[in-house]
Enzyme design. Structure first.
Site, PDB file in Angstrom:
ATOM      1  N   HIS A  73       0.841  -1.205   0.000  1.00  0.00           N
ATOM      2  CA  HIS A  73       0.000   0.000   0.000  1.00  0.00           C
ATOM      3  C   HIS A  73       0.875   1.253   0.000  1.00  0.00           C
ATOM      4  CE1 HIS A  73      -3.336   2.706   1.194  1.00  0.00           C
ATOM      5  NE2 HIS A  73      -2.395   3.286   1.920  1.00  0.00           N
ATOM      6  N   GLU A  74       1.874   1.278   0.877  1.00  0.00           N
ATOM      7  CA  GLU A  74       2.760   2.448   0.952  1.00  0.00           C
ATOM      8  C   GLU A  74       3.579   2.610  -0.327  1.00  0.00           C
ATOM      9  OE1 GLU A  74       2.744   4.797   3.315  1.00  0.00           O
ATOM     10  OE2 GLU A  74       1.000   3.688   4.025  1.00  0.00           O
ATOM     11  N   HIS A  91       1.636   4.236  -3.189  1.00  0.00           N
ATOM     12  CA  HIS A  91       1.561   5.704  -3.199  1.00  0.00           C
ATOM     13  C   HIS A  91       2.687   6.285  -4.043  1.00  0.00           C
ATOM     14  CE1 HIS A  91      -1.764   6.635  -0.601  1.00  0.00           C
ATOM     15  NE2 HIS A  91      -1.288   5.920   0.404  1.00  0.00           N
ATOM     16  N   GLU A 118      -6.113   7.207  -1.468  1.00  0.00           N
ATOM     17  CA  GLU A 118      -6.075   6.031  -0.606  1.00  0.00           C
ATOM     18  C   GLU A 118      -6.658   4.810  -1.312  1.00  0.00           C
ATOM     19  OE1 GLU A 118      -4.886   5.257   2.558  1.00  0.00           O
ATOM     20  OE2 GLU A 118      -3.777   7.053   2.042  1.00  0.00           O
TER      21      GLU A 118
END
Length: 231
Positions: free
Chosen positions: A104-105, A108, A158
């Site tokens: 997820h990070e 980004h 997100e």
């Protein structure tokens, strides 16, 4: 690019805050995190939708912050510096949970959300970059770290990072089903801490909402397909 400058600047700032608590590279926990992250990066290379120029020549470096008092957190800075706090590992519970957070990070950065956020504040970006170049002083440290790097600005960002991250972890042979369990654990943890009046940066910027879990469930069919196709 400015995001690289900001990434380097932020990296130095975070090291000053956490340096004494960072585990050595050959520590088993650091090696475990590095191993999971390496699989995620390798999977991104195999994804035709990923801009490979974002991966070429990046010096990925893993930092595990062993500070039991620090709240759970994890982030990837522009330029490939990865930070995971040990309290986050307890919530992750296993490599699949850890892969959920790391992918997820990482997503980004693949989606260039830092750059997108920076473009929304050109005046502050230019001013902070200029001041740092001239003085080397962390004048806008809080603005940069919280405003641009650790706080993706919108629910849309997100959701995009959730989707990209889920597909990449599945391609990397991590069980996508664990992602739903991870965000449920995060939500439960958030509820407990909220009762104590604790403000958790990771959770406040990464809402572990019912909507997020609904999205993950909706995307699970495609994720499982990728997972089963991967070797």
């Amino acid at each position: 690019p400015v995001e690289t400058l900001v990434g380097n600047y932020s990296y130095k700032s975070i090291l000053r805050q956490t340096g004494s608590s960072i585990l050595p590279e050959n520590h088993p926990v650091t090696e475990r995190v590095a191993s999971v992250f390496k699989r995620i990066v390798e999977a991104a290379y195999k994804d035709s939708s990923v801009d490979k120029s974002l991966l070429e020549g990046v010096n990925w470096k893993i930092h595990v912050v062993n500070d039991p008092k620090a709240p759970p957190n994890a982030f990837v800075l522009p330029g490939g510096k990865v930070f995971v706090f040990v309290s986050m590992l307890g919530i992750c519970q296993n490599d699949d949970g850890l892969a959920t957070v790391l992918s997820h990070e990482f997503a980004h950065q693949l989606a260039r959300h830092t750059s997108e956020n920076l473009s929304k504040a050109p005046f502050y970006t230019a001013l902070s970059a200029l001041l740092y170049t001239l003085t080397g002083v962390d004048t806008f440290n809080g603005l940069l770290l919280d405003g641009f790097l650790r706080m993706p600005a919108s629910r849309q960002m997100e959701t995009e990072a959730d989707y990209i991250g889920l597909m990449i972890m599945s391609r990397a042979c991590f069980n996508p089903g664990e992602s739903v369990k991870l965000w449920k654990r995060m939500s439960e943890f958030e509820s407990k801490q909220a009762g104590r009046g604790t403000n958790l940066e990771f959770l406040s910027t990464h809402p572990a909402s019912e909507r997020r879990i609904e999205n993950m469930t909706e995307w699970m069919g495609k994720a499982r397909e990728l997972y089963e196709q991967s070797n």
